[in-house]
Write an enzyme that holds these catalytic residues in place. Structure first.
Site, PDB file in Angstrom:
ATOM      1  N   GLN A   1      13.866  21.990 -20.090  1.00 16.57           N
ATOM      2  CA  GLN A   1      13.529  22.893 -18.980  1.00 16.57           C
ATOM      3  C   GLN A   1      12.035  22.810 -18.670  1.00 16.57           C
ATOM      4  O   GLN A   1      11.631  22.728 -17.516  1.00 16.57           O
ATOM      5  CB  GLN A   1      13.882  24.352 -19.345  1.00 16.57           C
ATOM      6  CG  GLN A   1      15.368  24.582 -19.506  1.00 16.57           C
ATOM      7  CD  GLN A   1      15.685  25.831 -20.290  1.00 16.57           C
ATOM      8  OE1 GLN A   1      14.854  26.719 -20.453  1.00 16.57           O
ATOM      9  NE2 GLN A   1      16.901  25.912 -20.803  1.00 16.57           N
TER      10      GLN A   1
ATOM     11  N   LEU B   1      -6.293  -2.894   9.191  1.00 18.21           N
ATOM     12  CA  LEU B   1      -7.667  -2.508   8.830  1.00 18.21           C
ATOM     13  C   LEU B   1      -8.113  -3.273   7.579  1.00 18.21           C
ATOM     14  O   LEU B   1      -9.116  -3.979   7.580  1.00 18.21           O
ATOM     15  CB  LEU B   1      -7.719  -0.985   8.590  1.00 18.21           C
ATOM     16  CG  LEU B   1      -9.003  -0.400   8.007  1.00 18.21           C
ATOM     17  CD1 LEU B   1     -10.189  -0.641   8.924  1.00 18.21           C
ATOM     18  CD2 LEU B   1      -8.860   1.100   7.769  1.00 18.21           C
TER      19      LEU B   1
ATOM     20  N   GLY C   1     -11.342  -2.968   1.223  1.00 21.11           N
ATOM     21  CA  GLY C   1     -10.325  -1.998   1.596  1.00 21.11           C
ATOM     22  C   GLY C   1     -10.961  -0.643   1.850  1.00 21.11           C
ATOM     23  O   GLY C   1     -11.213  -0.265   2.992  1.00 21.11           O
ATOM     24  N   SER C   2     -11.297   0.060   0.755  1.00 23.66           N
ATOM     25  CA  SER C   2     -11.830   1.422   0.905  1.00 23.66           C
ATOM     26  C   SER C   2     -13.119   1.451   1.719  1.00 23.66           C
ATOM     27  O   SER C   2     -13.291   2.302   2.593  1.00 23.66           O
ATOM     28  CB  SER C   2     -12.109   2.029  -0.479  1.00 23.66           C
ATOM     29  OG  SER C   2     -10.950   2.017  -1.254  1.00 23.66           O
TER      30      SER C   2
ATOM     31  N   GLY D   1      18.371   7.007 -21.456  1.00 22.74           N
ATOM     32  CA  GLY D   1      18.613   5.583 -21.192  1.00 22.74           C
ATOM     33  C   GLY D   1      19.194   5.344 -19.809  1.00 22.74           C
ATOM     34  O   GLY D   1      18.764   4.435 -19.098  1.00 22.74           O
TER      35      GLY D   1
ATOM     36  N   GLY E   1       1.531  -3.443   7.059  1.00 19.99           N
ATOM     37  CA  GLY E   1       2.974  -3.190   7.091  1.00 19.99           C
ATOM     38  C   GLY E   1       3.574  -3.615   8.419  1.00 19.99           C
ATOM     39  O   GLY E   1       3.112  -3.204   9.475  1.00 19.99           O
TER      40      GLY E   1
ATOM     41  N   ARG F   1      24.994  16.069 -18.753  1.00 23.01           N
ATOM     42  CA  ARG F   1      24.790  15.303 -19.986  1.00 23.01           C
ATOM     43  C   ARG F   1      24.744  16.234 -21.198  1.00 23.01           C
ATOM     44  O   ARG F   1      23.950  17.178 -21.224  1.00 23.01           O
ATOM     45  CB  ARG F   1      23.453  14.544 -19.868  1.00 23.01           C
ATOM     46  CG  ARG F   1      23.087  13.739 -21.091  1.00 23.01           C
ATOM     47  CD  ARG F   1      23.970  12.545 -21.218  1.00 23.01           C
ATOM     48  NE  ARG F   1      23.509  11.605 -22.222  1.00 23.01           N
ATOM     49  CZ  ARG F   1      24.146  10.497 -22.498  1.00 23.01           C
ATOM     50  NH1 ARG F   1      25.253  10.173 -21.842  1.00 23.01           N
ATOM     51  NH2 ARG F   1      23.695   9.679 -23.420  1.00 23.01           N
TER      52      ARG F   1
ATOM     53  N   GLU G   1      -7.433   5.351  -0.641  1.00 21.84           N
ATOM     54  CA  GLU G   1      -7.155   5.332  -2.077  1.00 21.84           C
ATOM     55  C   GLU G   1      -7.497   6.725  -2.626  1.00 21.84           C
ATOM     56  O   GLU G   1      -8.569   7.273  -2.339  1.00 21.84           O
ATOM     57  CB  GLU G   1      -8.002   4.230  -2.734  1.00 21.84           C
ATOM     58  CG  GLU G   1      -7.469   3.700  -4.048  1.00 21.84           C
ATOM     59  CD  GLU G   1      -7.650   4.661  -5.211  1.00 21.84           C
ATOM     60  OE1 GLU G   1      -6.818   4.641  -6.123  1.00 21.84           O
ATOM     61  OE2 GLU G   1      -8.637   5.432  -5.194  1.00 21.84           O
TER      62      GLU G   1
ATOM     63  N   GLU H   1      -3.714   4.613   3.165  1.00 23.71           N
ATOM     64  CA  GLU H   1      -4.286   5.706   3.980  1.00 23.71           C
ATOM     65  C   GLU H   1      -5.392   6.416   3.194  1.00 23.71           C
ATOM     66  O   GLU H   1      -5.540   7.633   3.268  1.00 23.71           O
ATOM     67  CB  GLU H   1      -3.203   6.711   4.394  1.00 23.71           C
ATOM     68  CG  GLU H   1      -2.079   6.111   5.198  1.00 23.71           C
ATOM     69  CD  GLU H   1      -2.374   6.028   6.687  1.00 23.71           C
ATOM     70  OE1 GLU H   1      -3.372   6.627   7.126  1.00 23.71           O
ATOM     71  OE2 GLU H   1      -1.619   5.332   7.374  1.00 23.71           O
TER      72      GLU H   1
HETATM   73  C1  LIG Z   1       2.253  -0.853   0.193  1.00 27.38           C
HETATM   74  C2  LIG Z   1       0.942  -0.900   0.907  1.00 27.38           C
HETATM   75  C3  LIG Z   1       0.922  -0.843   2.299  1.00 27.38           C
HETATM   76  C4  LIG Z   1      -0.280  -0.922   2.992  1.00 27.38           C
HETATM   77  N1  LIG Z   1      -0.261  -0.926   4.366  1.00 27.38           N
HETATM   78  C5  LIG Z   1      -1.419  -1.153   5.046  1.00 27.38           C
HETATM   79  C6  LIG Z   1      -1.420  -1.303   6.470  1.00 27.38           C
HETATM   80  O1  LIG Z   1      -0.383  -1.185   7.124  1.00 27.38           O
HETATM   81  N2  LIG Z   1      -2.594  -1.568   7.093  1.00 27.38           N
HETATM   82  C7  LIG Z   1      -3.774  -1.686   6.410  1.00 27.38           C
HETATM   83  O2  LIG Z   1      -4.794  -1.931   7.038  1.00 27.38           O
HETATM   84  N3  LIG Z   1      -3.810  -1.549   5.071  1.00 27.38           N
HETATM   85  C8  LIG Z   1      -2.671  -1.281   4.369  1.00 27.38           C
HETATM   86  N4  LIG Z   1      -2.686  -1.153   2.993  1.00 27.38           N
HETATM   87  C9  LIG Z   1      -3.956  -1.310   2.282  1.00 27.38           C
HETATM   88  C10 LIG Z   1      -4.491   0.010   1.733  1.00 27.38           C
HETATM   89  O3  LIG Z   1      -4.863   0.859   2.777  1.00 27.38           O
HETATM   90  C11 LIG Z   1      -5.648  -0.317   0.798  1.00 27.38           C
HETATM   91  O4  LIG Z   1      -5.105  -1.011  -0.306  1.00 27.38           O
HETATM   92  C12 LIG Z   1      -6.359   0.951   0.341  1.00 27.38           C
HETATM   93  O5  LIG Z   1      -7.127   1.485   1.394  1.00 27.38           O
HETATM   94  C13 LIG Z   1      -7.283   0.722  -0.857  1.00 27.38           C
HETATM   95  O6  LIG Z   1      -8.158  -0.317  -0.624  1.00 27.38           O
HETATM   96  P1  LIG Z   1      -8.304  -1.532  -1.665  1.00 27.38           P
HETATM   97  O7  LIG Z   1      -6.962  -2.074  -1.926  1.00 27.38           O
HETATM   98  O8  LIG Z   1      -9.330  -2.440  -1.117  1.00 27.38           O
HETATM   99  O9  LIG Z   1      -8.823  -0.856  -2.983  1.00 27.38           O
HETATM  100  P2  LIG Z   1     -10.322  -0.847  -3.497  1.00 27.38           P
HETATM  101  O10 LIG Z   1     -11.164  -0.088  -2.528  1.00 27.38           O
HETATM  102  O11 LIG Z   1     -10.780  -2.201  -3.852  1.00 27.38           O
HETATM  103  O12 LIG Z   1     -10.148   0.002  -4.780  1.00 27.38           O
HETATM  104  C14 LIG Z   1     -10.011  -0.542  -6.111  1.00 27.38           C
HETATM  105  C15 LIG Z   1     -10.312   0.573  -7.091  1.00 27.38           C
HETATM  106  O13 LIG Z   1     -11.692   0.919  -7.013  1.00 27.38           O
HETATM  107  C16 LIG Z   1     -11.832   2.318  -6.883  1.00 27.38           C
HETATM  108  N5  LIG Z   1     -12.978   2.629  -6.021  1.00 27.38           N
HETATM  109  C17 LIG Z   1     -13.350   2.013  -4.868  1.00 27.38           C
HETATM  110  N6  LIG Z   1     -14.432   2.616  -4.351  1.00 27.38           N
HETATM  111  C18 LIG Z   1     -14.742   3.637  -5.178  1.00 27.38           C
HETATM  112  C19 LIG Z   1     -15.738   4.659  -5.172  1.00 27.38           C
HETATM  113  N7  LIG Z   1     -16.651   4.758  -4.197  1.00 27.38           N
HETATM  114  N8  LIG Z   1     -15.746   5.568  -6.167  1.00 27.38           N
HETATM  115  C20 LIG Z   1     -14.829   5.502  -7.146  1.00 27.38           C
HETATM  116  N9  LIG Z   1     -13.868   4.569  -7.218  1.00 27.38           N
HETATM  117  C21 LIG Z   1     -13.816   3.654  -6.238  1.00 27.38           C
HETATM  118  C22 LIG Z   1     -10.535   2.815  -6.233  1.00 27.38           C
HETATM  119  O14 LIG Z   1     -10.278   4.161  -6.612  1.00 27.38           O
HETATM  120  C23 LIG Z   1      -9.510   1.835  -6.803  1.00 27.38           C
HETATM  121  O15 LIG Z   1      -8.967   2.346  -7.972  1.00 27.38           O
HETATM  122  C24 LIG Z   1      -1.503  -1.030   2.274  1.00 27.38           C
HETATM  123  C25 LIG Z   1      -1.471  -1.053   0.870  1.00 27.38           C
HETATM  124  C26 LIG Z   1      -0.273  -0.977   0.193  1.00 27.38           C
HETATM  125  C27 LIG Z   1      -0.280  -1.024  -1.301  1.00 27.38           C
END
Ligand SMILES: Cc1cc2nc3c(=O)[nH]c(=O)nc-3n(C[C@H](O)[C@H](O)[C@H](O)COP(=O)(O)OP(=O)(O)OC[C@H]3O[C@@H](n4cnc5c(N)ncnc54)[C@H](O)[C@@H]3O)c2cc1C
Length: 560
Positions: free
Chosen positions: A222, A27, A33-34, A297, A67, A202, A322, A320
């Protein structure tokens, strides 16, 4: 694929199931991304060849982070903008795309695919990127449950709106978030097992030179660890029940005649998973860090595994959905319910996570009226305080939304300007309450002995009291408590008392959670508690640890 495909995908699903093909989910793109609507990969239908032409216009449109794609997958499920021959963009759709020849693992022509390289953690997974250069795939490779293209290029869909189709596609991802919550419980369990076992062994300081104390005896230790132990138990029980509930929901999705109920349940599960995934991944992040520091440490040795756990949990906060973006789905749903309540309408919470809101106005009138630690720590009283906080944040967030609306701000701007200290906190408290409620409900089941119930109740109280202590300011500011009530002292002394009470149980409680030693795989956390013996073996087993540096000849004058 099973949720969004049809009979025409049976063959490929079978090959994926028996391992002849391997799959991944693509995706995210380099530049988006988001906000999935910004995706640039296109799939243009060509009626002459009855195929879709996949294309990535530049590197920004490359699918990335996928992935399993970097070196291994033969097929990818790719989200792309579907363009019909009339040049209309029908929005994002899912396609099954052959990437590599299953016999040789070499990429097909017109596909550029590769690995993203080393990451902070999870390096056992080959996260990759892919670009398509006018690459053709058969028409039937479109997952066509919600929208299809006929052989001659007409677009057909039973869902009228593009947003509905996208919602259906993304809705199928809910289970992924639930799985992440389960993964978090495994990470937090491992971290707390390692830290508590180590801290019980420890020793530092003591009342006299002759008497040294295990560091777990110290009040501050604790307080740093036991709330995370409590969280681990609450999360573990919650996620097991939650998975069971979601599975039966998925069955009713396929079988139930009552579509209205299923749709309402679907929305609630979506809101719930959008709040719980952020809460659990953040609680795990904080717990692992505290466990690392609690081991001093030695906790910083790679062999302790705490660094690896920290790095492996990190992406749970990002993929899945952010966390900070995802959690807005939960607050939006809650705000919708609150608007209905204010208009005197009935609200629907068939899963039960928000049914108490119909009594929200009365809950807001409640005042703190407890005078002893026992009363404050009673689970039902802690639950009431969490309910009050949810109503308080709902009221405040709603007021902010109304205020911004009156100022003529757009929906986009209203959402953006009602997150910090408001909608975001609202969704977090909603998730905290749901975890506590599910945990307490589960304790009512007959399977628990009275001794087990007693210790589990303490853990539940410690979890909720810790959540509430962090929000004392709001309990005062919203008028639930006044400075003369002593809520701060009662809650804080309650936390300290619970920690003390749990001291003798702590090692047994982590033994219950612990996997076998070969999975714990940390000299600090093996079940026999022989920390120093295991550390010695670990350090000495690597011959390089006893050698001079490889560059010693360059650095020493003697060169002997
Ligand atoms: C280890 C790993 C495995 C992954 N596996 C897959 C996979 O198999 N398939 C796949 O398709 N993707 C995969 N991803 C991608 C992942 O789904 C995206 O990285 C994630 O959805 C976030 O998108 P982005 O990286 O574009 O972050 P961005 O959307 O660019 O976000 C950057 C920052 O901006 C902030 N932000 C963005 N929009 C807003 C808003 N409206 N309001 C407030 N803050 C905002 C976010 O909180 C974030 O801190 C993977 C990522 C990682 C790290």
């Amino acid at each position: 694929m099973m949720a969004l495909g049809t009979e025409q995908h049976g063959d490929i699903i079978e090959k994926l199931q028996d391992g002849r093909y391997t799959g991944c989910f693509a995706l995210t793109e380099v530049a988006h991304g988001s906000d999935v609507r910004g995706m640039k990969t296109t799939a243009t239908y060509d009626p002459n060849t009855k195929s879709f032409i996949l294309h990535s216009e530049d590197f920004k449109a490359a699918k990335c982070w996928v992935g399993g794609l970097g070196q291994t997958s033969t097929h990818a499920m790719v989200f792309a903008q579907l363009i019909t021959p009339d040049k209309k963009n029908r929005g994002l759709h899912l396609f099954i795309v052959p990437i590599r020849d299953p016999e040789t693992l070499l990429p097909y022509p017109r596909v550029t695919v590769g690995d993203l390289g080393e990451k902070i953690g999870l390096n056992g997974i080959d996260n990759g990127f892919v670009m398509f250069h006018n690459y053709r795939i058969p028409r039937i490779n479109l997952l066509n449950k919600t929208g299809d293209v006929t052989e001659d290029g007409k677009y057909v869909s039973r869902l009228k709106k593009e947003s509905q189709r996208l919602g259906a596609s993304l809705g199928a991802l809910s289970m992924g978030r639930v799985n992440i919550t389960c993964v978090c419980t495994k990470y937090i369990s491992l971290a707390i097992v390692i830290a508590i076992r180590y801290c019980a062994v420890r020793k530092q300081f003591g009342p006299s030179l002759e008497e040294e104390w295990p560091v777990i005896e110290y009040q501050v230790q604790q307080w740093r660890l036991f709330p995370h132990l409590a969280t681990t138990y609450v999360m573990t029980i919650f996620s097991e029940i939650y998975v069971r509930k979601l599975r039966s929901f998925q069955i009713s999705l396929l079988t139930s005649e009552n579509r209205e109920l299923v749709s309402a349940e679907g929305m609630e599960f979506h809101a719930l998973s959008s709040a719980v995934k952020p809460l659990c991944s953040w609680m795990t992040r904080d717990a692992i860090q505290d466990c690392r520091e609690a081991c001093g440490g030695h906790g910083y040795l790679a062999a302790s595994r705490l660094g690896q756990l920290r790095a492996d949990n990190d992406p749970n906060c990002t993929y899945e959905g952010e966390n900070n973006v995802l959690i807005q789905q939960a607050s939006n749903w809650l705000l919708g319910l609150w608007s209905n309540i204010l208009e005197g309408k009935e609200i629907s919470s068939p899963v039960g996570s928000a049914s108490f809101l119909s009594d929200g106005q009365n809950i807001l009138q409640l005042k703190f009226n407890h005078t002893t630690i026992e009363e404050v720590l009673a689970p039902e009283n802690l639950l009431t305080m969490l309910k009050w906080l949810i109503c308080y944040y709902l009221k405040k967030t709603h007021q902010q939304v109304v205020f911004l609306k009156k100022n003529g701000e757009s929906d986009f701007s209203i959402r953006n300007n009602s997150q910090v200290f408001l909608a975001r906190t609202l969704a977090l408290v909603y998730a905290e309450h749901t975890l506590m409620k599910t945990f307490l409900d589960h304790l009512q089941e007959s399977m628990w002995s009275s001794e087990e119930k007693s210790v589990l109740t303490k853990l539940g109280s410690l979890y909720a009291a810790t959540c509430l202590e962090k929000r004392l300011g709001d309990l005062y500011a919203g008028g639930y408590a006044s400075t003369s009530d002593g809520i701060d002292t009662l809650l804080r002394e309650g936390i300290i008392t619970l920690c003390k009470d749990l001291l003798n149980e702590a090692v047994a409680l982590v033994d219950v959670l612990a996997p076998p030693d070969f999975i714990v795989n940390s000299p600090l956390g093996f079940s026999d508690g022989e920390v120093y013996k295991h550390m010695e073996q670990w350090i000495l087993k690597n011959p390089e640890n006893l050698e001079r540096p490889s560059w010693w000849r360059e650095a020493l004058l003697s060169k002997l």
